[in-house]
Motif scaffolding. Structure first.
Motif, PDB file in Angstrom:
ATOM      1  N   ARG A  31      -2.283  10.344 -15.518  1.00 49.87           N
ATOM      2  CA  ARG A  31      -2.195  11.366 -14.719  1.00 49.87           C
ATOM      3  C   ARG A  31      -1.414   9.821 -13.640  1.00 49.87           C
ATOM      4  NH1 ARG A  31      -6.846  14.517 -13.489  1.00 49.87           N
ATOM      5  NH2 ARG A  31      -5.097  16.330 -13.772  1.00 49.87           N
ATOM      6  N   ALA A  32      -0.717   9.985 -12.802  1.00 43.56           N
ATOM      7  CA  ALA A  32      -0.095   9.268 -11.706  1.00 43.56           C
ATOM      8  C   ALA A  32      -1.049   8.928 -10.599  1.00 43.56           C
ATOM      9  CB  ALA A  32       1.257   9.356 -11.211  1.00 43.56           C
ATOM     10  N   VAL A  33      -1.614  10.180 -10.067  1.00 47.76           N
ATOM     11  CA  VAL A  33      -2.596   9.615  -8.914  1.00 47.76           C
ATOM     12  C   VAL A  33      -3.526  10.845  -8.818  1.00 47.76           C
ATOM     13  CG1 VAL A  33      -2.310  10.913  -6.204  1.00 47.76           C
ATOM     14  CG2 VAL A  33      -0.407   9.419  -6.989  1.00 47.76           C
ATOM     15  N   GLU A  34      -4.602  10.755  -8.481  1.00 44.68           N
ATOM     16  CA  GLU A  34      -5.578  11.848  -8.982  1.00 44.68           C
ATOM     17  C   GLU A  34      -6.370  12.124  -7.470  1.00 44.68           C
ATOM     18  OE1 GLU A  34      -8.052  10.574 -12.770  1.00 44.68           O
ATOM     19  OE2 GLU A  34      -9.315  12.236 -12.076  1.00 44.68           O
ATOM     20  N   ASP A  35      -6.999  13.042  -7.318  1.00 42.43           N
ATOM     21  CA  ASP A  35      -7.435  12.791  -6.067  1.00 42.43           C
ATOM     22  C   ASP A  35      -7.489  12.628  -4.487  1.00 42.43           C
ATOM     23  OD1 ASP A  35      -9.299  14.633  -5.215  1.00 42.43           O
ATOM     24  OD2 ASP A  35     -11.600  14.193  -5.586  1.00 42.43           O
ATOM     25  N   LEU A  36      -6.274  12.279  -4.191  1.00 43.07           N
ATOM     26  CA  LEU A  36      -6.022  11.311  -3.538  1.00 43.07           C
ATOM     27  C   LEU A  36      -6.114  12.025  -2.414  1.00 43.07           C
ATOM     28  CD1 LEU A  36      -4.874   8.664  -3.059  1.00 43.07           C
ATOM     29  CD2 LEU A  36      -3.355  10.020  -2.480  1.00 43.07           C
ATOM     30  N   SER A  37      -7.352  11.707  -1.306  1.00 44.41           N
ATOM     31  CA  SER A  37      -6.941  12.221   0.339  1.00 44.41           C
ATOM     32  C   SER A  37      -6.829  11.146   1.145  1.00 44.41           C
ATOM     33  CB  SER A  37      -8.324  13.205   0.445  1.00 44.41           C
ATOM     34  OG  SER A  37      -8.636  13.840  -0.358  1.00 44.41           O
ATOM     35  N   PHE A  38      -5.556  11.175   2.357  1.00 42.69           N
ATOM     36  CA  PHE A  38      -6.113  10.301   3.260  1.00 42.69           C
ATOM     37  C   PHE A  38      -5.175  10.844   4.642  1.00 42.69           C
ATOM     38  CE2 PHE A  38      -2.728   8.597   0.488  1.00 42.69           C
ATOM     39  CZ  PHE A  38      -1.566   7.988   2.322  1.00 42.69           C
ATOM     40  N   ASP A  39      -4.864  10.594   5.734  1.00 49.11           N
ATOM     41  CA  ASP A  39      -4.845  11.090   6.611  1.00 49.11           C
ATOM     42  C   ASP A  39      -3.644  10.172   7.449  1.00 49.11           C
ATOM     43  OD1 ASP A  39      -5.844  13.801   6.265  1.00 49.11           O
ATOM     44  OD2 ASP A  39      -7.017  13.530   8.521  1.00 49.11           O
ATOM     45  N   ILE A  40      -2.359  10.027   8.259  1.00 46.85           N
ATOM     46  CA  ILE A  40      -1.500   9.484   8.549  1.00 46.85           C
ATOM     47  C   ILE A  40      -1.759  10.285   9.902  1.00 46.85           C
ATOM     48  CG2 ILE A  40       0.965   8.436   8.692  1.00 46.85           C
ATOM     49  CD1 ILE A  40       1.396   9.327   5.926  1.00 46.85           C
ATOM     50  N   PRO A  41      -1.957   9.460  11.487  1.00 44.47           N
ATOM     51  CA  PRO A  41      -2.620   9.975  12.684  1.00 44.47           C
ATOM     52  C   PRO A  41      -1.140  10.075  13.148  1.00 44.47           C
ATOM     53  CG  PRO A  41      -3.186   7.760  12.108  1.00 44.47           C
ATOM     54  CD  PRO A  41      -2.782   8.347  10.579  1.00 44.47           C
ATOM     55  N   LYS A  42      -0.873  10.870  14.074  1.00 42.09           N
ATOM     56  CA  LYS A  42       0.323  10.633  14.383  1.00 42.09           C
ATOM     57  C   LYS A  42       1.136   9.626  15.170  1.00 42.09           C
ATOM     58  CE  LYS A  42       2.917  14.406  17.364  1.00 42.09           C
ATOM     59  NZ  LYS A  42       3.371  13.251  17.752  1.00 42.09           N
ATOM     60  N   GLY A  43       2.027   8.670  15.820  1.00 38.46           N
ATOM     61  CA  GLY A  43       2.164   7.956  15.948  1.00 38.46           C
ATOM     62  C   GLY A  43       2.023   6.494  15.429  1.00 38.46           C
ATOM     63  N   GLY A  44       0.614   6.588  14.364  1.00 38.66           N
ATOM     64  CA  GLY A  44       0.379   5.464  13.852  1.00 38.66           C
ATOM     65  C   GLY A  44       0.677   4.918  12.459  1.00 38.66           C
ATOM     66  N   THR A  45      -0.130   3.977  12.455  1.00 40.41           N
ATOM     67  CA  THR A  45       0.755   3.635  10.489  1.00 40.41           C
ATOM     68  C   THR A  45      -0.241   3.149   9.970  1.00 40.41           C
ATOM     69  OG1 THR A  45       2.373   1.626  11.620  1.00 40.41           O
ATOM     70  CG2 THR A  45       1.812   1.903   9.902  1.00 40.41           C
ATOM     71  N   VAL A  46      -0.126   3.624   8.509  1.00 38.18           N
ATOM     72  CA  VAL A  46      -0.920   3.716   7.458  1.00 38.18           C
ATOM     73  C   VAL A  46      -0.690   2.896   6.494  1.00 38.18           C
ATOM     74  CG1 VAL A  46      -2.631   4.629   5.391  1.00 38.18           C
ATOM     75  CG2 VAL A  46      -2.230   5.998   7.687  1.00 38.18           C
ATOM     76  N   GLY A  47      -1.396   1.581   5.541  1.00 36.93           N
ATOM     77  CA  GLY A  47      -0.872   0.649   5.028  1.00 36.93           C
ATOM     78  C   GLY A  47      -1.599   0.926   4.060  1.00 36.93           C
ATOM     79  N   LEU A  48      -0.396   1.853   2.710  1.00 41.24           N
ATOM     80  CA  LEU A  48      -0.457   1.812   0.856  1.00 41.24           C
ATOM     81  C   LEU A  48      -0.435   0.606  -0.064  1.00 41.24           C
ATOM     82  CD1 LEU A  48      -1.826   4.332  -0.126  1.00 41.24           C
ATOM     83  CD2 LEU A  48       0.600   5.043  -0.208  1.00 41.24           C
ATOM     84  N   VAL A  49      -1.768   0.121  -0.159  1.00 41.07           N
ATOM     85  CA  VAL A  49      -1.426  -0.895  -1.340  1.00 41.07           C
ATOM     86  C   VAL A  49      -2.030  -0.589  -2.431  1.00 41.07           C
ATOM     87  CG1 VAL A  49      -2.318  -2.884  -1.209  1.00 41.07           C
ATOM     88  CG2 VAL A  49      -2.207  -2.535   0.803  1.00 41.07           C
ATOM     89  N   GLY A  50      -1.472  -1.313  -3.418  1.00 42.16           N
ATOM     90  CA  GLY A  50      -1.886  -1.333  -5.165  1.00 42.16           C
ATOM     91  C   GLY A  50      -1.120  -1.921  -5.658  1.00 42.16           C
ATOM     92  N   GLU A  51      -1.242  -2.258  -7.053  1.00 37.31           N
ATOM     93  CA  GLU A  51      -0.397  -3.063  -7.862  1.00 37.31           C
ATOM     94  C   GLU A  51       1.002  -2.197  -8.666  1.00 37.31           C
ATOM     95  OE1 GLU A  51      -3.196  -4.636  -9.824  1.00 37.31           O
ATOM     96  OE2 GLU A  51      -3.548  -3.058 -11.634  1.00 37.31           O
ATOM     97  N   SER A  52       1.100  -2.324  -9.091  1.00 36.74           N
ATOM     98  CA  SER A  52       2.546  -1.899  -9.345  1.00 36.74           C
ATOM     99  C   SER A  52       1.859  -0.448 -11.059  1.00 36.74           C
ATOM    100  CB  SER A  52       3.565  -2.798 -10.391  1.00 36.74           C
ATOM    101  OG  SER A  52       3.339  -3.163 -10.918  1.00 36.74           O
ATOM    102  N   GLY A  53       2.008  -0.024 -10.833  1.00 33.50           N
ATOM    103  CA  GLY A  53       1.909   1.268 -11.862  1.00 33.50           C
ATOM    104  C   GLY A  53       0.501   2.190 -11.247  1.00 33.50           C
ATOM    105  N   SER A  54      -0.013   2.127  -9.339  1.00 33.19           N
ATOM    106  CA  SER A  54      -1.465   2.622  -8.903  1.00 33.19           C
ATOM    107  C   SER A  54      -0.649   3.612  -8.483  1.00 33.19           C
ATOM    108  CB  SER A  54      -1.670   1.720  -8.065  1.00 33.19           C
ATOM    109  OG  SER A  54      -0.543   1.262  -6.393  1.00 33.19           O
TER     110      SER A  54
END
Lengths: 588, 308
Positions: A44-67
């Motif tokens: 399982r590489a990604v499990e039950d992930l939910s988030f939004d990216i707002p129009k014109g905004g910036t979302v940072g996605l952080v994690g170690e390798s393999g996350s």
């Protein structure tokens, strides 16, 4: 069909507390689960992930390798190869459309046109056999239906916009003729060419020097403001995230563990993983004696831990007067390492690349000399020259009173047992066909030819134990280990001959921050225990500051500044040093 | 820079060719017998006269220097066996036939090999891939002197579609079987090479970039991947050309074609020193030139390579 109706299909943000920006989401990821079918079964590489990216905004996605952060980005582009990948559950909505159910041909009209993407490796992300202009123009011809000529004009315009020098020349250049930073600018121009609604940047500055990183980040911010696009910024570096993103999503082992506005997250992270991630990056001041790691904040099972107070004792650096009491171990005088450039019909030497050009320095016993500089400044060549892995052209190296530069083959072999090197890439510097036992025994036999095999095995187990691995790892091959573990093997191999001096050439640069902290702590522990002397080479100024007693700044083959870590970081004298320090992402 | 590079390479080829000529010259002289040892027993004085005529009575060193001198003047000498012809004339007659045969075979190997390899890589690990690569393995395993008679047996003897041999003035009908017999093993090898390199290229970062740009699959495959993936295939062309030239010696014999290869074999059997030497020199020059062409093509495809 390039026209699109602005604002159509947006849903009203249901949870306004979560997202800043315009309040409308461009991307909604809901319950996304991605699996990979491998030989070892389903992963399982990604499990039950939910988030939004707002129009014109910036979302940072952080994690170690393999996350799972890159997998998430690739899912947004629908570029996960299936099989072996499988999107097992969830929805990805982009501007009101369900991305996951689009046909491949409609998806192709979104890739490159409405979602642009740039990658970590600018060196390999451009096709080496096509000209820059062709690669950028290709996107415009594909999506905007521009003629060859119009696409070229627009490309020239784009290359100018991303701040490339001499765009007229670069448009007809090949990727190998550009520097890493320039290539990343080309990648940005390419991703921006159709003015996408969303730009996905997957570790866009990780492979770049700090000063170049700063330029690239500034450029992305500028372009984002001009075109009002959304940005998904993926990185393992929290310092960078703080500079670009207003929202952060933290991923750990395929899960989202925390989400929130950047400032709030840095100040009061709730999840122990996030707290560990923030703490394990060395700061420019106020570091503890040993860096904290994620393991100090939570168990492997994810349970929160209380950080013991003795882990928080501050680092105390010795004063210059105290440092100067130690005896010199390595003395370098006016060292030059030049590479000849040959040309002409008979390959005669027409020029010299002055990789190291007249460097003098002293490394004292038991101390760490940090060497910083940007790629190509000659720091690696200097490190290799000290061990004569690269033959110096001129100058003198004295190791513990013995001439290294004049040593003959036998003397050099003897000297090299006292001087070891640990490389950047722990994978390629270990022979893939040798087990850990073979690797260590080879070094041990060289060091003590008379000891029996059983004795050597015992020593090897002890070494592994010392670097945080165990004797049960002896029979395994390098590919069975993670990057951090491989670096530990490299350190164990270097320790096997009981050296006095170790050159660490970018030894922690390829590692995740938390693993990096563990290795730095290990190096410090070993130094304390065995009285080791280090030459620590890195492009990462915060890391060098943390580990070094003395610091040297290199530029264009010369040592431009030299002093105690404190002197260099608090009172830099040279403009070049000031420029380097100004480029460090400050975090919050 | 390129003309200078070509000049440099050609200058570099001179010692190579000199060594080749020297070794070949003395090797064939070591072989027992001589050019006039056929079934008629020549009286000793006539033999002596003949040897004097061709300077064979002089010391070997002098003969060698004489030969080298005439080669440098572009004269490959008289043929001992075909006494009415010079070696230059014989080669001028056989060379075009060999060139057409070898050239067609090389083109065919390259064209079909690359197409098959690309398809196999595109459908990696599918049944189609296994079928194509299985056939390719068989193709590599069967030597052309086995393949040629089988082809003749089926297409000439059983079905009677194509002639079993002969040049027919270079008619297409006569060319088909020899070209296929010569090309097939190399085609198979090129196919495997292309597939391997293509599979690797398809996994590379710049192909991922091409996908992220929204390019259609055929462009990703035919443009972005193929040009890079062809590099190892191009490097193989040098050795392949050499192998096809030597392979054509066998094929020309089997199909009875009037190419250079025929002279090579007959010349060697008859101790026709000058003829064998002539063919060796032509093949040597051909291989040198072809390797140079390969390196130039390589540089044209890959801008990172700069010859100076």
């Amino acid at each position: 069909m390039t026209a699109r109706v602005q604002g159509s299909g947006f849903r009203v943000q249901e949870d306004p507390g979560q997202i800043e920006g315009s309040g409308q989401a461009l991307v909604r990821i809901d319950g996304l689960t991605v699996d990979f079918h491998t030989e070892d079964g389903r992963v399982r590489a990604v499990e039950d992930l939910s988030f939004d990216i707002p129009k014109g905004g910036t979302v940072g996605l952080v994690g170690e390798s393999g996350s799972g952060k890159s997998v998430t980005a690739m899912t947004l582009m629908r570029l996960i190869p299936t099989p072996p990948g499988e999107i097992s559950a969830g929805r990805v909505e982009f501007d009101g459309q369900d991305l996951l159910s689009l046909s491949e041909s409609r998806m192709r009209r979104i890739r490159g046109k409405r979602i642009g993407m740039i990658f970590q490796e600018p060196m390999t992300s451009l096709n080496p056999v096509f000209r820059i202009g062709e690669q950028v123009a290709e996107v415009l011809r594909q999506h905007e239906g521009l003629s060859r000529r119009a696409a070229r004009d627009r490309t020239l315009d784009l290359l100018t916009q991303v701040g490339l020098p001499r765009p007229k020349q670069i448009i007809d250049s090949y990727p190998h003729q550009l520097s890493g930073g320039q290539k990343q600018r080309v990648m940005i121009a390419q991703a921006m060419s159709c003015e996408p609604d969303l730009l996905i940047a997957d570790e866009p500055t990780t492979a770049l020097d700090v000063t170049i990183q700063k330029q690239v980040l500034d450029l992305m911010g500028e372009l984002q403001a001009r075109y009002g696009m959304s940005l998904l910024f993926i990185t393992h570096d929290l310092g960078v995230i703080a500079e670009v993103a207003s929202q952060v999503v933290v991923m750990y082992r395929s899960h989202k563990v925390e989400e929130g506005p950047t400032e709030a997250l840095f100040q009061r992270a709730e999840h122990p993983y996030t707290r560990g991630l923030i703490a394990c990056r060395p700061a420019l001041e106020g570091n503890p004696r040993r860096l904290l790691t994620v393991g100090d904040f939570m168990t492997a099972e994810g349970e929160a831990l209380e950080v013991p107070s003795d882990r928080l004792l501050p680092q105390v650096k010795r004063s210059e007067a105290e440092l100067d009491k130690d005896k010199p171990l390595v003395e370098v005088t006016d060292l030059k390492t030049w590479y000849p450039v040959t040309g002409g019909l008979f390959g005669k030497v027409v020029d010299q690349v002055r990789a190291v050009d007249g460097v003098s320095l002293t490394i004292r016993r038991g101390q760490t000399f940090g060497l910083v500089g940007e790629s190509g400044c000659g720091k690696t060549t200097l490190g290799r020259s000290l061990l004569r892995l690269t033959e110096p052209t001129a100058g003198q190296i004295v190791f513990d009173g013995e001439q290294v530069t004049a040593a003959d083959e036998r003397a050099l072999r003897r000297l090299r047992k006292r001087m070891q090197i640990i490389f950047q890439d722990p994978y390629s510097s270990l022979n893939p066909r040798m087990t850990v036992a073979d690797i260590l025994l080879e070094a041990l036999r060289e060091f003590r030819p008379k000891a029996s095999r059983a004795e050597h095995r015992e020593t090897a187990s002890a070494l592994l134990d010392r670097v945080g691995l165990s004797a049960s790892h002896l029979g395994r091959y390098p590919h069975e280990f993670s990057g951090g573990q491989r670096q530990r093997i490299g350190i164990a191999r270097a320790l096997a001959v009981q050296p006095e001096f170790m050159v660490c050439d970018e030894s922690v640069s390829a590692l995740d921050v938390s693993v990096q902290a563990q290795i730095l702590n290990l190096l410090l522990d070993l130094q304390e225990e065995f009285g080791l002397t280090y030459l620590f080479i890195s492009h990462d100024l915060s890391v060098v500051n943390f580990i070094s007693d003395y610091v040297g700044v290199m530029n264009e083959g010369k040592l431009v500044e030299y002093g105690t870590a404190e002197q260099i970081y608090t009172h830099p004298q040279q403009d070049y040093t000031k420029k380097l320090l100004a480029a460090i992402p400050r975090g919050l | 820079m390129l003309p200078r590079y070509i000049l440099k390479r050609l200058l570099g080829a001179i010692p190579t060719l000199l060594i080749l000529v020297t070794i070949a010259f003395f090797l064939i002289r070591i072989a027992p017998g001589g050019p006039f040892d056929d079934d008629r027993n020549l009286p000793p004085d006539i033999l002596a006269n003949l040897e004097a005529k061709y300077n064979l009575d002089q010391p070997l060193g002098v003969q060698y220097l004489n030969y080298l001198g005439s080669v440098l003047r572009g004269d490959l000498g008289p043929s001992f066996q075909y006494s009415d012809f010079t070696v230059n004339e014989l080669i001028a007659e056989g060379f075009p036939v060999s060139l057409r045969l070898g050239g067609s075979a090389l083109l065919m190997a390259l064209l079909f090999g690359v197409i098959i390899g690309t398809i196999a890589a595109w459908r990696q690990n599918s049944r189609l891939d296994y079928l194509l690569m299985g056939s390719a393995m068989t193709g590599i395993a069967i030597p052309n002197f086995v393949l040629a008679p089988i082809l003749i047996l089926f297409f000439a003897v059983y079905f009677g579609w194509l002639p079993a041999g002969g040049w027919g003035g270079g008619a297409l009908r006569n060319m088909v079987l020899p070209v296929i017999a010569l090309a097939l093993p190399y085609m198979a090898y090129v196919a495997r090479l292309t597939r391997g390199s293509m599979v690797e290229t398809l996994r590379s970062d710049f192909v991922r970039t091409a996908r992220a740009k929204g390019l259609p699959e055929w462009k990703i495959l035919g443009k972005h991947s193929l040009k890079v993936a062809l590099l190892p295939v191009v490097s193989y062309l040098g050795p392949a050309a050499a192998a096809i030239i030597t392979g054509s010696v066998v094929i020309e014999q089997i199909f009875g074609l009037p190419g250079m290869g025929r002279y090579f074999v007959q010349g060697a059997l008859n101790r026709d020193y000058t003829l064998v030497m002539g063919v060796v020199i032509v093949i040597g020059v051909l291989i040198v030139v072809f390797n140079l062409i390969v390196d130039i093509i390589y540089a044209l495809i890959d801008p990172r390579i700069r010859y100076e």
